[in-house]
Design an enzyme around this catalytic site. Structure first.
Site, short mmCIF file in Angstrom:
data_model
loop_
_atom_site.label_atom_id
_atom_site.label_comp_id
_atom_site.label_asym_id
_atom_site.label_seq_id
_atom_site.Cartn_x
_atom_site.Cartn_y
_atom_site.Cartn_z
N GLU A 33 0.84 -1.20 0.00
CA GLU A 33 0.00 0.00 0.00
C GLU A 33 0.87 1.25 0.00
O GLU A 33 0.60 2.23 -0.69
CB GLU A 33 -0.92 0.00 1.24
CG GLU A 33 -2.04 -1.01 1.14
CD GLU A 33 -2.74 -1.25 2.48
OE1 GLU A 33 -3.97 -1.29 2.50
OE2 GLU A 33 -2.04 -1.39 3.51
N SER A 80 21.35 19.16 6.07
CA SER A 80 22.48 19.68 5.31
C SER A 80 22.41 21.20 5.38
O SER A 80 21.51 21.78 5.97
CB SER A 80 22.44 19.18 3.87
OG SER A 80 21.25 19.60 3.28
N GLU A 111 34.34 28.11 10.03
CA GLU A 111 35.05 26.82 9.97
C GLU A 111 35.33 26.45 8.53
O GLU A 111 34.69 26.95 7.62
CB GLU A 111 34.16 25.71 10.56
CG GLU A 111 33.75 25.96 11.97
CD GLU A 111 32.72 24.94 12.45
OE1 GLU A 111 32.56 23.88 11.80
OE2 GLU A 111 32.08 25.23 13.46
N LYS A 113 35.01 23.93 5.45
CA LYS A 113 34.06 22.91 5.03
C LYS A 113 34.88 21.75 4.46
O LYS A 113 35.45 21.86 3.38
CB LYS A 113 33.10 23.45 3.99
CG LYS A 113 32.00 22.48 3.62
CD LYS A 113 30.93 23.16 2.79
CE LYS A 113 29.72 22.29 2.59
NZ LYS A 113 30.02 21.01 1.94
N ASP A 115 35.75 18.26 2.77
CA ASP A 115 35.11 17.57 1.65
C ASP A 115 35.27 16.06 1.76
O ASP A 115 36.09 15.45 1.09
CB ASP A 115 35.72 18.09 0.33
CG ASP A 115 34.86 17.71 -0.86
OD1 ASP A 115 33.71 17.26 -0.65
OD2 ASP A 115 35.33 17.88 -2.00
N TYR A 225 30.58 19.13 15.35
CA TYR A 225 29.24 19.42 15.87
C TYR A 225 28.96 18.50 17.05
O TYR A 225 28.90 17.28 16.89
CB TYR A 225 28.21 19.18 14.76
CG TYR A 225 26.82 19.72 15.00
CD1 TYR A 225 26.53 20.58 16.04
CD2 TYR A 225 25.78 19.34 14.15
CE1 TYR A 225 25.25 21.07 16.24
CE2 TYR A 225 24.49 19.82 14.33
CZ TYR A 225 24.24 20.69 15.38
OH TYR A 225 22.96 21.17 15.56
N CYS A 406 45.12 0.54 -33.34
CA CYS A 406 45.81 0.56 -32.05
C CYS A 406 47.18 1.22 -32.20
O CYS A 406 47.96 0.84 -33.07
CB CYS A 406 45.99 -0.87 -31.53
SG CYS A 406 46.96 -0.95 -30.03
N CYS A 409 50.01 -1.64 -31.52
CA CYS A 409 50.24 -2.82 -32.35
C CYS A 409 49.61 -2.71 -33.73
O CYS A 409 49.78 -3.60 -34.56
CB CYS A 409 49.72 -4.07 -31.64
SG CYS A 409 47.93 -4.16 -31.59
N CYS A 424 41.32 -2.48 -28.47
CA CYS A 424 42.23 -3.17 -29.37
C CYS A 424 41.97 -4.66 -29.16
O CYS A 424 42.13 -5.17 -28.06
CB CYS A 424 43.68 -2.85 -29.02
SG CYS A 424 44.82 -3.99 -29.83
N CYS A 430 49.37 -7.54 -28.40
CA CYS A 430 49.53 -6.12 -28.15
C CYS A 430 50.30 -5.91 -26.83
O CYS A 430 49.82 -6.31 -25.76
CB CYS A 430 48.14 -5.48 -28.09
SG CYS A 430 48.16 -3.72 -27.86
S1 IVH Z 1 27.87 21.45 10.10
C1 IVH Z 1 23.43 21.52 10.72
N1 IVH Z 1 30.43 21.91 9.67
O1 IVH Z 1 28.86 19.77 4.76
C2 IVH Z 1 24.88 21.59 10.48
N2 IVH Z 1 29.26 20.56 8.11
O2 IVH Z 1 25.97 20.57 3.54
C3 IVH Z 1 25.43 20.36 9.89
N3 IVH Z 1 30.65 19.66 6.30
O3 IVH Z 1 26.63 17.23 5.55
C4 IVH Z 1 26.74 20.39 9.33
N4 IVH Z 1 32.54 20.57 6.97
O4 IVH Z 1 29.10 16.66 5.55
C5 IVH Z 1 29.31 21.30 9.23
N5 IVH Z 1 32.70 22.34 9.47
C6 IVH Z 1 31.60 21.74 9.02
C7 IVH Z 1 31.59 20.95 7.85
C8 IVH Z 1 30.38 20.39 7.42
C9 IVH Z 1 31.97 19.80 6.07
C10 IVH Z 1 29.72 18.90 5.43
C11 IVH Z 1 28.85 17.91 6.14
C12 IVH Z 1 27.44 18.32 5.85
C13 IVH Z 1 27.59 19.21 4.67
C14 IVH Z 1 26.53 20.30 4.74
#
Ligand code: IVH
Length: 668
Positions: A33, A80, A111, A113, A115, A225, A406, A409, A424, A430
């Site tokens: 459902e 996010s 801070e 960010k 990656d 956090y 190629c 060869c 190839c 080769c």
């Molecule tokens: S704080 C509600 N701080 O960025 C706050 N996020 O789009 C939650 N990230 O999913 C996140 N560096 O993977 C925070 N210094 C930082 C970060 C950070 C990287 C990433 C994290 C999050 C995404 C947010």
């Protein structure tokens, strides 16, 4: 009721059912459902793109949940951040905060960010009890076992530093540049596909099924956090300093500021300085420091109003295309590579960029001498994004065309159905293909003849000592050392390693042969099912297709490989040298078909064996292990603490639950 109204209603209902199911574990409708409602919503949303909402229940499918791990519903949803790409938007954020706080003073915590991928860690009584990926924000994968291998994540906090009894801390799991580069170098040597960037590498690693692989790959983590009912301070910054004192890795680069100019200064500084950091960053995060003020500001549907991310621009440069060369890999796949006038980009000099395949290359419409735009963004391998039109002149150079033959060869290239690459087909003659196959054969996960690196193989090939994998077993110490005394020791070692490889079990020999699409797992499956190379070589397409997880492409590739007389001769020579071409007595003895045809879900914590051991046992006895419960599940192998949602689902679908002891009796 209009369709628009129906969308709103369905979303509300589905949110309710999602909540009932995932959070309350108390569903009030059946899965069927639920699916019907979801399909209805998806169809309506397709007709009304203007009503698209990233928070719609239909969007939940776009998550990184995977089958192999238990899912865990986050205690607090992992939101996010909304992204901005310029300072004007940062100023708007600052103004919104000021207005939201009605003139009250406030501090902003700046801070980096990071990656990578976000992780939520739970601690109780100072011990790490659970680590969960973000998933879709509502629930993620329980990757605790893998996270335990990350050395910068404390497993047990030091006594007396003042941590609360229970709390959650979130952060980013990353692969440092150095580990990333080393990993890609190894993969390149083995001709395995490279990871595009450290984020992909970290994410692939964290979801690996083998914790040993994770441990080897050297992940790192920064925490940013702290959450919980008893956190030490009102200030986010202060809490993180406390967390650092409990043993967590917290970035040293955080700064508390008050004015917009200070924020801009932080952004400008790190926009260039980030290139000197050991880990990848893709922006700056700005957070209102006081948690009381954070609460006052609240959040929108998907992100907090008290924080924002400023993303750095991917760096682009214009340079001149000199030449396109073509590389032939182990499988014969031909990759076009752009050779450019060297240009400085994100801290390194770039000369070459992959053009991936013929279609990608054609889509760029490249001409020799063109100015091209190169970008490095998140992808570490630079890529050409476009021809710089401003420079196109009437006397443009010749258009770059994909080659027909190629470059190594001279064989005429072929293209297989549904594949982007040209190949190839001259597998036997080769050189890069021959050398590549030998490199693969000796690699660690295959025959593990680790004294033979790519250079040695190149050298042996050039000296005419090896033309195929069987030739390795005819090598002598004298040939290797060239009667040179100083080389005798290493030559002996190599010969010994080759000798030792004769004990490598059949499933790995099968993998080492380098049959297209036959990776480690497929090799294992084939070995278990057919037991020896002769039976496998006689298997028909249908017989192959009947094996779980073996599809058309793999089956055809196996048939094609054994249809080639050269390969049959090769196997005869390997047999004469004493390689393992059938399952060992021990593996055979451990095997049965007691679980053949059974699809089994593993859930909970076990006393006698680890989860991985149970997975192996299921395979050994002919069963199939899957991650999620469905009507096709034969039974659930349940340990302690099986998740309530799973239990509920099993009961609803009438799937039997088998205890650890019962299971062990079954396969006894
Ligand atoms: S704080 C509600 N701080 O960025 C706050 N996020 O789009 C939650 N990230 O999913 C996140 N560096 O993977 C925070 N210094 C930082 C970060 C950070 C990287 C990433 C994290 C999050 C995404 C947010």
């Amino acid at each position: 009721m209009s369709e628009q109204e129906r969308i709103v209603e369905l979303r509300k209902e589905l949110h309710q059912h999602n909540y009932n199911y995932y959070v309350l574990s108390a569903p009030t409708i059946s899965d069927q459902e639920f699916d019907a409602l979801l399909r209805e919503l998806a169809a309506l949303e397709e007709r009304h793109p203007e009503l698209a909402d990233p928070n719609s229940p239909t969007q939940r499918v776009g998550s990184d949940l995977s089958q192999e791990f238990e899912t865990f519903v986050h205690v607090r949803p992992m939101l996010s951040l909304s992204n901005t790409y310029n300072k004007a938007e940062v100023a708007e954020f600052y103004e919104r905060v000021r207005e939201g706080l009605a003139g009250e003073d406030f501090e902003i915590c700046c801070e980096l960010k990071f990656d990578g991928l976000s992780i939520s860690l739970h601690y109780e009584d100072g011990r790490l009890v659970r680590a969960v990926t973000r998933g879709d924000g509502v629930q993620g994968d329980d990757v605790t076992a893998n996270v335990r291998t990350i050395r910068t994540i404390p497993l047990q906090l030091a006594e007396g530093t003042g941590w609360p009894r229970a709390f959650e801390i979130r952060g980013e799991v990353l692969m440092p540049w150095s580990s990333f580069e080393a990993l890609n170098r190894e993969r390149e040597a083995r001709e395995e596909p490279l990871f595009a960037n450290p984020r992909n590498a970290a994410s692939g690693t964290l979801k690996s099924k083998q914790t040993a692989v994770v441990a080897e790959r050297r992940l790192d983590a920064y925490l940013y956090y702290l959450l919980g009912d008893d956190v030490p301070a009102d200030g986010h910054y202060e809490n993180l300093q406390a967390a650092r004192s409990w043993g967590f890795q917290v970035s040293e680069q955080m700064r508390k500021v008050r004015t917009l100019d200070e924020i801009y200064a932080f952004i400008d500084y790190w926009d260039t300085e980030r290139k000197n950091l050991p880990v990848a960053t893709d922006g700056i995060v700005l957070k209102v420091n006081s948690q009381r003020q954070q609460r006052a500001l609240g959040m929108t549907a998907k992100s907090p109003r008290w924080a924002i991310a400023y993303k750095f621009q991917a760096e682009q440069q214009s340079t001149v295309l000199r030449e396109v060369t073509f590389q032939v890999g182990r499988t014969g796949a031909v990759t076009p590579v752009a050779n450019m006038e060297p240009v400085q980009l994100s801290g390194t000099v770039v000369r070459r960029a992959t053009l991936h395949n013929a279609d990608f290359m054609a889509s760029l419409d490249l001409h020799l001498g063109d100015h091209v735009l190169v970008e490095k963004g998140g992808e570490i391998i630079p890529k050409i994004v476009a021809v710089d039109e401003a420079f196109i002149t009437a006397d443009r150079g010749p258009r770059v065309e994909f080659i027909k033959r190629c470059p190594e060869c001279g064989a005429e290239l072929v293209r297989y159905e549904d594949e982007a690459a040209w190949y190839c087909p001259n597998e036997a003659g080769c050189p890069p293909q021959i050398k590549g196959r030998i490199e693969h054969f000796v690699s660690r996960r295959a025959m593990n003849i680790d004294t033979l690196g790519p250079e040695t193989i190149d050298d042996f090939y050039a000296r005419g000592l090896i033309r195929n994998i069987a030739d390795l077993y005819d090598l002598t110490v004298d040939q290797l050392s060239g009667f040179n005394d100083s080389r005798i020791r290493s030559a002996r070692k190599t010969i010994q390693a080759i000798e030792d490889s004769k004990q490598v079990p059949f499933e790995r020999v099968l993998f080492a042969l380098g049959i297209r699409f036959v990776g480690e797992t497929v090799a294992k499956t084939l070995a278990r099912r057919f037991r020896d190379i002769d039976t496998l070589s006689r298997a028909t397409l249908d017989e192959l297709l009947q094996v779980n997880t073996i599809g058309q492409a793999i089956a055809e590739s196996v048939i094609r490989w054994f249809a080639d007389m050269d390969n049959i001769f090769l196997i005869e020579r390997l047999r004469a040298h004493g390689l393992q071409l059938q399952l060992s007595e021990q593996t055979l003895a451990e095997q049965s078909d007691r679980l053949t045809g059974k699809t089994i879900v593993i859930s909970g914590v076990f006393a006698h064996h680890s989860r991985d051991e149970y997975k192996a046992l299921i395979e050994q006895h002919g069963g199939k292990n899957t991650g999620s419960i469905s009507a096709k599940t034969s039974f659930i192998l349940a340990g302690d603490n099986m998740g309530p949602a799973k239990l509920e689902k099993a009961q609803k679908l009438g799937v039997p639950i088998v205890s650890e002891d019962e299971f062990l009796q079954m396969i006894e």
